[in-house]
Design a protein around this motif. Structure first.
Motif, PDB file in Angstrom:
ATOM      1  N   THR A 170       0.793  -1.104  -0.139  1.00  0.00           N
ATOM      2  CA  THR A 170       0.181   0.049   0.149  1.00  0.00           C
ATOM      3  C   THR A 170       0.811   1.311  -0.126  1.00  0.00           C
ATOM      4  O   THR A 170       2.109   0.896   0.636  1.00  0.00           O
ATOM      5  CB  THR A 170      -0.856   0.202   1.344  1.00  0.00           C
ATOM      6  OG1 THR A 170      -0.090   0.074   2.538  1.00  0.00           O
ATOM      7  CG2 THR A 170      -1.982  -1.107   1.382  1.00  0.00           C
ATOM      8  N   GLU A 171       0.263   2.196  -0.548  1.00  0.00           N
ATOM      9  CA  GLU A 171       1.038   3.768  -0.601  1.00  0.00           C
ATOM     10  C   GLU A 171       1.400   4.057   1.058  1.00  0.00           C
ATOM     11  O   GLU A 171       2.365   4.103   1.356  1.00  0.00           O
ATOM     12  CB  GLU A 171       0.468   4.745  -1.359  1.00  0.00           C
ATOM     13  CG  GLU A 171       1.268   6.082  -1.481  1.00  0.00           C
ATOM     14  CD  GLU A 171       0.577   6.857  -2.728  1.00  0.00           C
ATOM     15  OE1 GLU A 171       1.115   8.051  -2.431  1.00  0.00           O
ATOM     16  OE2 GLU A 171      -0.478   6.497  -3.063  1.00  0.00           O
ATOM     17  N   ALA A 210      -0.375   6.411   8.685  1.00  0.00           N
ATOM     18  CA  ALA A 210      -0.958   4.880   8.799  1.00  0.00           C
ATOM     19  C   ALA A 210      -2.474   4.671   8.599  1.00  0.00           C
ATOM     20  O   ALA A 210      -3.052   5.556   9.250  1.00  0.00           O
ATOM     21  CB  ALA A 210      -0.331   4.348  10.040  1.00  0.00           C
ATOM     22  N   ASN A 211      -3.043   3.716   8.191  1.00  0.00           N
ATOM     23  CA  ASN A 211      -4.330   3.362   8.254  1.00  0.00           C
ATOM     24  C   ASN A 211      -4.661   2.105   8.762  1.00  0.00           C
ATOM     25  O   ASN A 211      -3.769   1.138   8.776  1.00  0.00           O
ATOM     26  CB  ASN A 211      -4.957   3.495   6.713  1.00  0.00           C
ATOM     27  CG  ASN A 211      -4.813   4.863   5.925  1.00  0.00           C
ATOM     28  OD1 ASN A 211      -5.134   5.743   6.746  1.00  0.00           O
ATOM     29  ND2 ASN A 211      -4.221   4.596   4.837  1.00  0.00           N
ATOM     30  N   LEU A 212      -5.884   2.020   9.522  1.00  0.00           N
ATOM     31  CA  LEU A 212      -6.056   0.545   9.970  1.00  0.00           C
ATOM     32  C   LEU A 212      -7.213  -0.011   9.012  1.00  0.00           C
ATOM     33  O   LEU A 212      -7.767   0.674   8.168  1.00  0.00           O
ATOM     34  CB  LEU A 212      -7.224   0.786  11.145  1.00  0.00           C
ATOM     35  CG  LEU A 212      -6.337   1.377  12.381  1.00  0.00           C
ATOM     36  CD1 LEU A 212      -7.310   1.577  13.646  1.00  0.00           C
ATOM     37  CD2 LEU A 212      -5.163   0.853  12.777  1.00  0.00           C
ATOM     38  N   ASP A 213      -6.911  -1.328   8.822  1.00  0.00           N
ATOM     39  CA  ASP A 213      -7.872  -2.094   7.827  1.00  0.00           C
ATOM     40  C   ASP A 213      -8.644  -3.243   8.374  1.00  0.00           C
ATOM     41  O   ASP A 213      -7.783  -4.103   9.227  1.00  0.00           O
ATOM     42  CB  ASP A 213      -6.746  -2.788   6.694  1.00  0.00           C
ATOM     43  CG  ASP A 213      -7.391  -3.517   5.745  1.00  0.00           C
ATOM     44  OD1 ASP A 213      -8.143  -4.634   6.139  1.00  0.00           O
ATOM     45  OD2 ASP A 213      -7.399  -3.131   4.437  1.00  0.00           O
ATOM     46  N   ASN A 241       5.574  -0.533   1.615  1.00  0.00           N
ATOM     47  CA  ASN A 241       5.387   0.392   0.210  1.00  0.00           C
ATOM     48  C   ASN A 241       6.974   0.179  -0.246  1.00  0.00           C
ATOM     49  O   ASN A 241       7.917   0.860   0.150  1.00  0.00           O
ATOM     50  CB  ASN A 241       5.456   1.696   0.884  1.00  0.00           C
ATOM     51  CG  ASN A 241       5.433   2.733  -0.565  1.00  0.00           C
ATOM     52  OD1 ASN A 241       6.073   2.204  -1.655  1.00  0.00           O
ATOM     53  ND2 ASN A 241       4.507   3.792  -0.529  1.00  0.00           N
ATOM     54  N   PRO A 242       7.067  -0.593  -1.215  1.00  0.00           N
ATOM     55  CA  PRO A 242       8.341  -0.729  -2.031  1.00  0.00           C
ATOM     56  C   PRO A 242       9.214   0.275  -2.581  1.00  0.00           C
ATOM     57  O   PRO A 242      10.418   0.123  -2.956  1.00  0.00           O
ATOM     58  CB  PRO A 242       8.231  -2.047  -2.776  1.00  0.00           C
ATOM     59  CG  PRO A 242       6.873  -1.918  -3.435  1.00  0.00           C
ATOM     60  CD  PRO A 242       6.100  -1.338  -1.947  1.00  0.00           C
TER      61      PRO A 242
END
Length: 255
Positions: free
Chosen positions: A47-48, A100-103, A133-134
């Protein structure tokens, strides 16, 4: 006793069907380390913005591969999530200005369940799965891990799940021994890790031998730098090393 973060190669998905030196190593690691919870960065979730699994119950299984034995697609590992720990991780990252986001929906991919089903087959330890995020520089990956250093003090095991040499075009199912270029790349990497040569490690693509061949895309090596950043020692230890299919590295490093 503090539980040190680790980088572990998760290998091919059918590793969970095998009995070999690497699976025996993973089982032994699981017996030696009994954390209260596991925070795992998986190369198979990109994810970004960093995404953190906040699963209330049991993770669904994600079979993110094809062409393997049918029994692999019936594999179950009923890992439990921990919304409380997920929120804590999010706060620790945001305290260091890392978004950051929670999923609450995504299941566990094989970067997560392949290792954990061997190490902790009872699935009793809560798991928080985190994306990578690579495309971020390795210094940023390291700092992301650094933000979570304090988790070790609470007996929470941080695992970076990926690989060092990971070029599927070079895999040889009939290989008897590893390719010399793969060994040379890992030799360089391990030497710099154990001697804490971070500046060179951050620039490994320019400095390490055969880096472009070993790492054509960086999603599998990113968890190494995150685990390194979360490390609790100035003397990282190489715990295990072997190869499969000529070029696929099985590595265990403790930070």
């Amino acid at each position: 006793m503090m539980i040190h973060p680790m980088f572990l190669c998760h290998g091919a998905p059918d590793l969970v069907l095998e009995e070999n030196d690497f699976t025996r190593f993973l089982k032994e690691i699981g017996k030696q380390r009994q954390p209260k919870a596991i925070v795992l960065f998986t190369a198979h979730w990109e994810t970004e913005v960093t995404a953190i699994s906040s699963i209330e119950g049991t993770y669904d299984m994600i079979y993110d591969f094809y062409g393997f034995p049918k029994e692999l697609y019936r594999k179950q590992y009923p890992a439990k999530g921990s919304p409380k720990l997920a929120k804590k991780v999010k706060q620790l990252l945001e305290d260091k200005n890392i978004p950051a986001n929670l999923d609450e929906k995504r299941g566990a991919d094989h970067g997560t369940w392949s290792l954990l089903s061997i190490m902790y087959p009872e699935a009793e330890i809560p798991v928080v799965q985190i994306s990578v995020n690579p495309f971020r520089p390795m210094e940023e990956q390291f700092r992301l891990g650094e933000a979570l250093k304090s988790l070790a003090e609470e007996d929470i095991l941080i695992i970076g799940s990926g690989s060092t040499v990971h070029n599927l075009r070079t895999i040889n199912a009939n290989a008897i021994k590893p390719e010399s270029w793969a060994v040379e790349f890992d030799d360089w990497l391990i030497e710099k890790i154990t001697h804490v040569s971070r500046k060179e490690l951050f620039d490994y693509q320019a400095l390490a031998p055969h880096a472009r061949l070993a790492v054509p895309r960086e999603e599998h090596i990113v968890p190494l730098f995150i685990a390194m950043g979360s490390g609790q020692t100035e003397a990282p230890k190489l715990l295990y090393r072997s190869y499969a299919y000529g070029t696929l590295t099985y590595l265990g490093v403790e930070f």
